[in-house]
Design a protein around this motif. Structure first.
Motif, mmCIF file in Angstrom:
data_model
loop_
_atom_site.group_PDB
_atom_site.id
_atom_site.type_symbol
_atom_site.label_atom_id
_atom_site.label_comp_id
_atom_site.label_asym_id
_atom_site.label_seq_id
_atom_site.Cartn_x
_atom_site.Cartn_y
_atom_site.Cartn_z
ATOM 1 N N GLU A 96 0.610 -1.180 0.149
ATOM 2 C CA GLU A 96 -0.011 0.030 0.162
ATOM 3 C C GLU A 96 1.170 1.405 0.011
ATOM 4 N N GLN A 97 2.015 0.949 0.390
ATOM 5 C CA GLN A 97 2.638 2.676 0.731
ATOM 6 C C GLN A 97 3.420 2.812 -0.030
ATOM 7 N N ALA A 122 -4.947 2.161 0.181
ATOM 8 C CA ALA A 122 -3.691 2.488 0.692
ATOM 9 C C ALA A 122 -4.084 4.056 1.985
#
Length: 167
Positions: A96-97, A122
């Motif tokens: 996600e990051q 995210a």
């Protein structure tokens, strides 16, 4: 706007063709999204012919003929939703990051490669979707694909569909 989201079809290596149920979904979808690993250009030709609109990228198993016709990353806006498609996003840890950093101007990122269904958001609001594979489930219990709707800048009704065995 109805979306059909697929990836990792591997036709004709993992299956001779996509399941008939999936071809039925192609017929009713406004947009078909394919996140790579087609394997043979014939499937691309058939999907282009049968889809109202096709958005696709090449995957790591796609050779020169497919890479000549498809981008590594596709970016489109559908009814106000900024969609990006890519085959690989790297390891699950930190996905996600990483994707939020790499796709800052994107609302929804469709990806494939792992054959593992994925649906997360995210911290930035980026929605990440992996439909799994309709033909090669690997260690997953079922073959899968996704459908969704896009309207007025919103993605909704995201559904992971399992295909019956032998379909």
């Amino acid at each position: 706007m109805r979306l059909l989201i697929i990836s990792d079809t591997h036709v004709p290596v993992r299956a001779r063709d996509m399941p008939e149920r999936l071809w039925g979904e192609v017929e009713v979808a406004d947009v078909v999204v394919h996140a790579g690993d087609w394997v043979e250009v014939e499937l691309l030709d058939r999907l282009e012919a049968r889809s109202k609109r096709l958005i696709g990228v090449y995957g790591n198993n796609d050779g020169p003929a497919l890479r000549a016709r498809l981008p590594e990353i596709a970016r489109v806006e559908l009814a106000g939703v900024r969609l990006a498609v890519v085959h690989e996003t790297g390891a699950a840890k930190g996905r996600e990051q990483r994707c939020a950093r790499d796709f800052p101007d994107t609302d929804v990122l469709v990806f494939g490669h792992s054959h593992i269904p994925w649906d997360t958001v995210a911290e930035t609001g980026l929605r990440l979707l992996n439909p799994g594979s309709p033909t090669d489930r690997r260690r997953q219990p079922e073959h899968t694909y996704m459908t969704a709707r896009v309207s007025a800048g919103q993605l909704s009704e995201v559904v992971l569909h399992a295909l019956p065995r032998g379909s």
